[in-house]
Design a protein around this motif. Structure first.
Motif, PDB file in Angstrom:
ATOM      1  N   UNK A 102      -6.984  -1.596  -3.812  1.00 34.06           N
ATOM      2  CA  UNK A 102      -5.740  -1.683  -4.582  1.00 34.06           C
ATOM      3  C   UNK A 102      -5.805  -2.738  -5.676  1.00 34.06           C
ATOM      4  N   UNK A 103      -6.974  -3.211  -6.012  1.00 36.64           N
ATOM      5  CA  UNK A 103      -7.113  -4.346  -6.925  1.00 36.64           C
ATOM      6  C   UNK A 103      -6.480  -4.078  -8.283  1.00 36.64           C
ATOM      7  N   UNK A 104      -5.718  -5.032  -8.745  1.00 37.04           N
ATOM      8  CA  UNK A 104      -5.147  -4.915 -10.088  1.00 37.04           C
ATOM      9  C   UNK A 104      -6.187  -5.394 -11.088  1.00 37.04           C
ATOM     10  N   UNK A 105      -6.444  -4.563 -12.114  1.00 39.26           N
ATOM     11  CA  UNK A 105      -7.478  -4.934 -13.078  1.00 39.26           C
ATOM     12  C   UNK A 105      -6.934  -5.785 -14.210  1.00 39.26           C
ATOM     13  N   UNK A 106      -5.584  -5.846 -14.305  1.00 37.28           N
ATOM     14  CA  UNK A 106      -4.993  -6.622 -15.395  1.00 37.28           C
ATOM     15  C   UNK A 106      -4.946  -8.106 -15.092  1.00 37.28           C
ATOM     16  N   UNK A 107      -5.085  -8.427 -13.768  1.00 33.41           N
ATOM     17  CA  UNK A 107      -4.847  -9.812 -13.399  1.00 33.41           C
ATOM     18  C   UNK A 107      -6.146 -10.517 -13.029  1.00 33.41           C
TER      19      UNK A 107
ATOM     20  N   UNK B  17      -6.051 -12.896 -10.821  1.00 29.31           N
ATOM     21  CA  UNK B  17      -5.894 -13.270  -9.416  1.00 29.31           C
ATOM     22  C   UNK B  17      -6.205 -12.087  -8.504  1.00 29.31           C
ATOM     23  N   UNK B  18      -6.650 -12.402  -7.271  1.00 32.29           N
ATOM     24  CA  UNK B  18      -6.876 -11.315  -6.321  1.00 32.29           C
ATOM     25  C   UNK B  18      -5.533 -10.791  -5.803  1.00 32.29           C
ATOM     26  N   UNK B  19      -5.051  -9.737  -6.422  1.00 31.92           N
ATOM     27  CA  UNK B  19      -3.777  -9.164  -5.998  1.00 31.92           C
ATOM     28  C   UNK B  19      -3.767  -7.676  -6.284  1.00 31.92           C
ATOM     29  N   UNK B  20      -2.794  -6.970  -5.658  1.00 35.52           N
ATOM     30  CA  UNK B  20      -2.735  -5.522  -5.867  1.00 35.52           C
ATOM     31  C   UNK B  20      -1.971  -5.213  -7.146  1.00 35.52           C
ATOM     32  N   UNK B  21      -2.039  -3.924  -7.540  1.00 27.56           N
ATOM     33  CA  UNK B  21      -1.218  -3.479  -8.686  1.00 27.56           C
ATOM     34  C   UNK B  21       0.245  -3.553  -8.281  1.00 27.56           C
ATOM     35  N   UNK B  22       1.125  -3.479  -9.259  1.00 27.28           N
ATOM     36  CA  UNK B  22       2.559  -3.496  -8.979  1.00 27.28           C
ATOM     37  C   UNK B  22       2.975  -2.170  -8.365  1.00 27.28           C
ATOM     38  N   UNK B  23       3.886  -2.224  -7.404  1.00 27.02           N
ATOM     39  CA  UNK B  23       4.375  -0.978  -6.813  1.00 27.02           C
ATOM     40  C   UNK B  23       5.424  -0.368  -7.744  1.00 27.02           C
ATOM     41  N   UNK B  24       5.606   0.955  -7.689  1.00 25.58           N
ATOM     42  CA  UNK B  24       6.598   1.597  -8.560  1.00 25.58           C
ATOM     43  C   UNK B  24       7.980   0.987  -8.357  1.00 25.58           C
ATOM     44  N   UNK B  25       8.770   0.961  -9.391  1.00 23.02           N
ATOM     45  CA  UNK B  25      10.042   0.226  -9.338  1.00 23.02           C
ATOM     46  C   UNK B  25      11.026   0.777  -8.315  1.00 23.02           C
ATOM     47  N   UNK B  26      10.930   2.093  -8.011  1.00 22.46           N
ATOM     48  CA  UNK B  26      11.928   2.606  -7.052  1.00 22.46           C
ATOM     49  C   UNK B  26      11.754   2.020  -5.665  1.00 22.46           C
ATOM     50  N   UNK B  27      10.625   1.364  -5.419  1.00 24.97           N
ATOM     51  CA  UNK B  27      10.417   0.753  -4.111  1.00 24.97           C
ATOM     52  C   UNK B  27      11.107  -0.610  -3.990  1.00 24.97           C
ATOM     53  N   UNK B  28      11.496  -1.161  -5.109  1.00 26.25           N
ATOM     54  CA  UNK B  28      12.059  -2.521  -5.070  1.00 26.25           C
ATOM     55  C   UNK B  28      13.551  -2.482  -4.737  1.00 26.25           C
TER      56      UNK B  28
ATOM     57  N   UNK C 264       0.826  -1.202   0.000  1.00 26.57           N
ATOM     58  CA  UNK C 264       0.000   0.000   0.000  1.00 26.57           C
ATOM     59  C   UNK C 264       0.861   1.254   0.000  1.00 26.57           C
ATOM     60  N   UNK C 265       1.969   1.227   0.756  1.00 29.46           N
ATOM     61  CA  UNK C 265       2.864   2.386   0.779  1.00 29.46           C
ATOM     62  C   UNK C 265       3.353   2.701  -0.622  1.00 29.46           C
ATOM     63  N   UNK C 266       3.744   1.675  -1.350  1.00 34.08           N
ATOM     64  CA  UNK C 266       4.210   1.870  -2.717  1.00 34.08           C
ATOM     65  C   UNK C 266       3.130   2.466  -3.596  1.00 34.08           C
ATOM     66  N   UNK C 267       1.914   1.974  -3.429  1.00 34.32           N
ATOM     67  CA  UNK C 267       0.841   2.430  -4.304  1.00 34.32           C
ATOM     68  C   UNK C 267       0.352   3.834  -3.935  1.00 34.32           C
ATOM     69  N   UNK C 268       0.448   4.185  -2.649  1.00 37.75           N
ATOM     70  CA  UNK C 268      -0.070   5.480  -2.210  1.00 37.75           C
ATOM     71  C   UNK C 268       0.918   6.618  -2.464  1.00 37.75           C
ATOM     72  N   UNK C 269       2.208   6.313  -2.485  1.00 37.82           N
ATOM     73  CA  UNK C 269       3.214   7.365  -2.708  1.00 37.82           C
ATOM     74  C   UNK C 269       4.042   7.066  -3.947  1.00 37.82           C
ATOM     75  N   UNK C 270       3.437   7.095  -5.111  1.00 32.93           N
ATOM     76  CA  UNK C 270       4.174   6.706  -6.321  1.00 32.93           C
ATOM     77  C   UNK C 270       5.312   7.669  -6.639  1.00 32.93           C
ATOM     78  N   UNK C 271       5.257   8.914  -6.085  1.00 30.31           N
ATOM     79  CA  UNK C 271       6.286   9.882  -6.450  1.00 30.31           C
ATOM     80  C   UNK C 271       7.403   9.976  -5.423  1.00 30.31           C
TER      81      UNK C 271
END
Lengths: 355, 504
Positions: free
Chosen positions: A152-157, A159-170, A86-93
């Motif tokens: 946070x549901x990912x619409x591309x998948x 499966x019940x999962x969230x969207x991908x977090x921005x890459x800088x979080x990895x 959620x942190x990744x998804x809420x603060x993408x910048x």
């Protein structure tokens, strides 16, 4: 030494069982070994499992030392993993330097709070931590499901999962473990896990907090009367225990998948209890026992496909039998056994000498 | 078959546990119809030899003779057949079962004179029991569940149970450890009655006074060996103590306090609706009273064990050196300079399955730390020094506390509590279950810190100890202070009367 003997005994017993099911024990052993270590990818996956088990094992172990039985590691790690995603998804910048750190803090805090609640209830309200942590597991699974499906549901998948977090979080740029194991999910969290285990060992062994925690676990009344604030210690122990379980999020989200997938945990929280038990609550021993359980888990995954009569559930039987035999061997008195069965021959020898 | 008169004869018995020798070449004999005291310090091997007689251990070497016949007692059932019964230090009684049923449980089918399909002849058994009990003047309420009976009565039941099952030899392991002074006197006179019935009693104890009041013969143990055995007239209290410890024993000399208070503050001021007292600096205040008359309430008002809500301490004010402590947490109370020697060291003052280091550090951890890390070197040094000062016998600091004898455990706990200067010390039964030399050491340390200005609240059930050390004694009865004695007025009869509730 005894633990090793117990382990071998358990393994032998179990492989004996497979013979009854009509499979060659040696064949089973080969499959497990190949599946766990066969390729770099296989080994990477085994290490990935082991990393998570180290954290949950440490979590259970720390609570044990404070005299508390935390069976809520599963819930704590679920909440923490969602918090990280959620942190990744809420603060993408969020800037790249602090992004992974921020996600880590969120995960630890979420796990810590999820652990501290039963700790507080135990210390100040007397509710039993086993019951409360177990209920918190269900709450965790309900709450995370809600957020994954509705927020946070990912619409591309599918499966019940969230969207991908921005890459800088990895953990990407500096992750040398990932590079070594090619496509497998193994990542730098493995190194973090080893460091944390050493840290917990140090905490319990050398620090005042660790000492107060252990004494509270061993004799709460004496600790309280000698001036240790045992209630605060309990709350902190549970918070720390929850935070340790929450570190699974590092492995799962920032290290490998980059998202929260419902049902991602292979019962890490519960296997953690067994990991801690096998290591007899020694943080360094947990590194070994976590690896062992990871091997069993990964190794048994291929049993379904490779054999006719043995399913992957065999891994659970194997784990159970190994725990039983390790514990049984621990309490087995070799000296007594020897004197009971060999004393006759010794005494008769003495008698002969007399004559 | 040389002497027909000795009932039990031990011949050159040795027993060791691993490398530890518990008994070595033990030889002595016991005559029929006597009270034979087995005395010695803690760990001298007196319990071990008795357990061999009762069949709990088997000797490594040596022989036991009963009435001149060599016997091998491999288990307690065989001992019972020979008429040997043992009352353990911790009773083997089951809670909710009635006293009568306890006796029936012990009986053999033959002695019950019935078989499994007939109803138990309860009234008959009860009648016989009551006549036995009244002949010994040991009345018991046979119908009430055992857990509701006081300890003294439970002990009575244990003894009657053995007598009823025709035990001729009674082994009593530290029987008076659980009794109050009044109960002890009664108990000892009952032992003499039992002896008059022709029974033989083996009394394990380390209390000298009891030995001289009832025993006919004594066997003294030291370090697993028999030092001397013979009729009681061979000894007096001093020589017996010397035989037990193996060196000349000097009574501790108690002089008046050398401390001159700098300020008029009380070390401890205790104000509740029912109990009020003050403890001066450099003073020992003895609290006498039969147990359960308010001693534990006093302690709980000063330092509270776990989760007692503050509201319970509402109308209670306790000042430590002028500071109100009754609203503080234990941590702050300890930091303010209160020491506490708990009545039960295993549950309240130490941790039996922790190392000696850890037990020594408990409560002192803030003095051996820097940045939250334990300074293990400083700890080790302080530990070694304190153990030397208090004469704690140990092998190394990493061994478990449970491996030490009771006396050494208590000395370690006291060494820890007295590590830093205290304003006040609460000492509850500090010498319970501790042997003579350790008691002397403990008393000495109390006098030392008293001379340095610490006020000591000494709560004890041993009147002798209180009268020896205290500057003043207050007597508790039914939760109130009924009388106060100055040192010059100490008189065991008057204090004893006050303890029993007589107002003079």
């Amino acid at each position: 030494m005894k633990a090793f003997f117990g382990f071998t005994l358990g393994l032998a017993l179990c492989l004996g069982l497979t013979a009854f099911a009509g499979e060659s024990p040696l064949h089973i052993l080969m499959i497990i070994f190949k599946s766990a270590f066969g390729t770099t990818y296989d080994l990477g996956l085994t290490l990935f499992y082991a990393t998570s088990l180290v954290f949950t094992g440490l979590s259970v172990c720390l609570a044990f030392h404070a005299g508390l039985f935390n069976i809520g590691a599963e819930g704590q790690l679920t909440v923490a993993t969602l918090a990280a995603a959620a942190t990744g998804l809420l603060f993408p910048n969020c800037p790249g330097v602090i992004a992974p750190l921020l996600a880590c803090v969120a995960a630890l805090a979420a796990g810590g709070i999820w652990g501290a609640i039963p700790g507080w209830l135990k210390a100040y309200r007397g509710s039993h931590e086993v019951v409360v942590t177990m209920m918190m597991n269900f709450i965790a699974s309900g709450v995370t499901s809600y957020f994954v499906l509705n927020t946070f549901r990912s619409l591309d998948s599918q499966n019940p999962e969230t969207k991908l977090i921005p890459t800088q979080f990895m953990f990407r740029d500096f992750d040398f473990v990932k590079l070594a194991f090619a496509d497998s999910p193994a990542n730098i969290t493995l190194v973090i896990a080893i460091l944390v285990a050493i840290g917990i060992w140090f905490l319990l062994r050398k620090t005042v907090f660790g000492f107060e925690l252990k004494m509270t676990g061993k004799n709460e009344m004496a600790s309280e009367l000698s001036g240790i604030s045992s209630k605060k210690i309990k709350v902190w122990a549970m918070a720390l225990s929850g935070a340790l379980a929450g570190m699974v999020a590092l492995n799962e989200v920032m290290g490998s998948s980059g998202k929260f997938r419902m049902g991602f945990s292979a019962d890490y929280g519960f296997v953690g209890i067994a990991v801690a038990l096998l290591a007899r609550n020694n943080p360094i021993g947990i590194l070994l026992s976590a690896f062992l359980f990871a091997v069993l888990q990964k190794g048994a995954a291929d049993l379904d496909m490779e054999t006719q009569n043995i399913t992957r559930d065999f891994a659970k039987v194997l784990q159970a039998v190994i725990i039983f035999s390790v514990v049984a061997v621990q309490y087995f008195d070799f000296k007594k056994f020897r004197s009971k069965f060999f004393s006759r021959s010794i005494s008769s020898k003495k008698d002969r000498e007399k004559i | 078959m040389t002497t027909t008169s000795s009932l039990i004869e031990f011949k050159e018995i040795s027993k060791s546990f691993g490398s530890k020798i518990a008994n070595e070449n033990v030889t002595f004999s016991v005559q029929t119809g006597t009270i034979h005291a087995i005395v010695g310090e803690n760990g001298a091997g007196k319990s071990t030899i008795m357990k061999m007689l009762f069949g709990l251990y088997e000797p490594d070497q040596g022989e036991i003779f009963l009435n001149g016949i060599k016997v091998q007692i491999k288990n307690p059932a065989i001992a019972k057949n020979y008429g040997i019964g043992m009352v353990h230090q911790h009773f083997m009684l089951a809670g909710p079962i009635s006293a009568l049923d306890h006796v029936i449980l012990e009986m053999t089918p033959e002695s019950l004179d019935t078989n499994a399909f007939l109803p138990l002849p309860r009234s008959q058994i009860r009648y016989k029991l009551e006549s036995l009990a009244s002949s010994l003047q040991m009345p018991v309420d046979w119908n009430s569940p055992i857990e509701k009976l006081p300890v003294g009565i439970q002990q009575r039941i244990e003894i009657l149970k053995l007598l009823f099952n025709n035990s001729d030899i009674l082994i009593l392991d530290e029987p008076t450890a659980v009794l109050t002074p009044q109960e002890i006197d009664e108990f000892l006179s009952r032992l003499q009655k039992i002896r008059a019935h022709g029974k033989t009693i083996l009394l394990i104890t380390h209390k000298l006074k009891e030995v001289f009041s009832v025993a006919d013969t004594i066997t003294v143990f030291r370090k697993g060996q028999v030092v001397r055995t013979g009729p009681v007239t061979q000894w007096n209290e001093t020589t017996l103590a010397e035989d037990m410890i193996g060196e000349p024993f000097h009574e501790l000399k108690v002089s008046a306090s050398k401390f001159a208070p700098q300020s008029s503050e009380f070390a401890l001021e205790f104000k509740t609706p029912k109990i009020n007292f003050t403890l001066k600096q450099g003073e020992i205040l003895g609290v006498a009273g039969v147990e359960g008359n308010g001693q534990s309430q006093i302690i709980q008002q000063i330092i509270n064990p776990l989760s007692r809500p503050l509201s319970e301490r509402k109308d209670c004010e306790v000042y430590l050196n002028g500071k109100l402590i009754s609203k503080m947490t234990n941590r702050d109370i300890r930091a303010a300079g209160l020491g506490y020697l708990a009545e039960d060291r295993h549950s309240k003052a130490s941790c039996i399955n922790s190392s000696l280091f850890e037990n020594f550090l408990l409560g002192q951890q803030n003095h051996f730390q820097k940045w939250g890390l334990i300074k293990s070197k400083a700890l080790k040094e302080a530990f070694t020094e304190a153990c030397k000062k208090f004469d704690v016998q140990f092998q190394n600091g990493r061994q478990m506390l449970s491996e030490l004898s009771g006396g050494n455990q208590q000395k370690l706990v006291i060494a820890r509590e007295l590590l830093k200067p205290l304003k006040a010390l609460i000492a509850a039964h500090p010498t319970r279950g501790v042997d003579i030399q350790a008691i002397k050491k403990i008393h000495q340390s109390f006098l030392e810190i008293r001379d340095e200005g610490t006020g000591i609240l000494l709560i004890s059930s041993e009147l002798e100890e209180l009268m020896k050390l205290s500057d003043r004694i207050v007597v508790l009865f039914r939760g109130e202070i009924v009388k106060e004695f100055k040192r010059s007025d100490f008189n065991d009869k008057a204090i004893g009367a006050a303890m029993a509730g007589f107002k003079s």
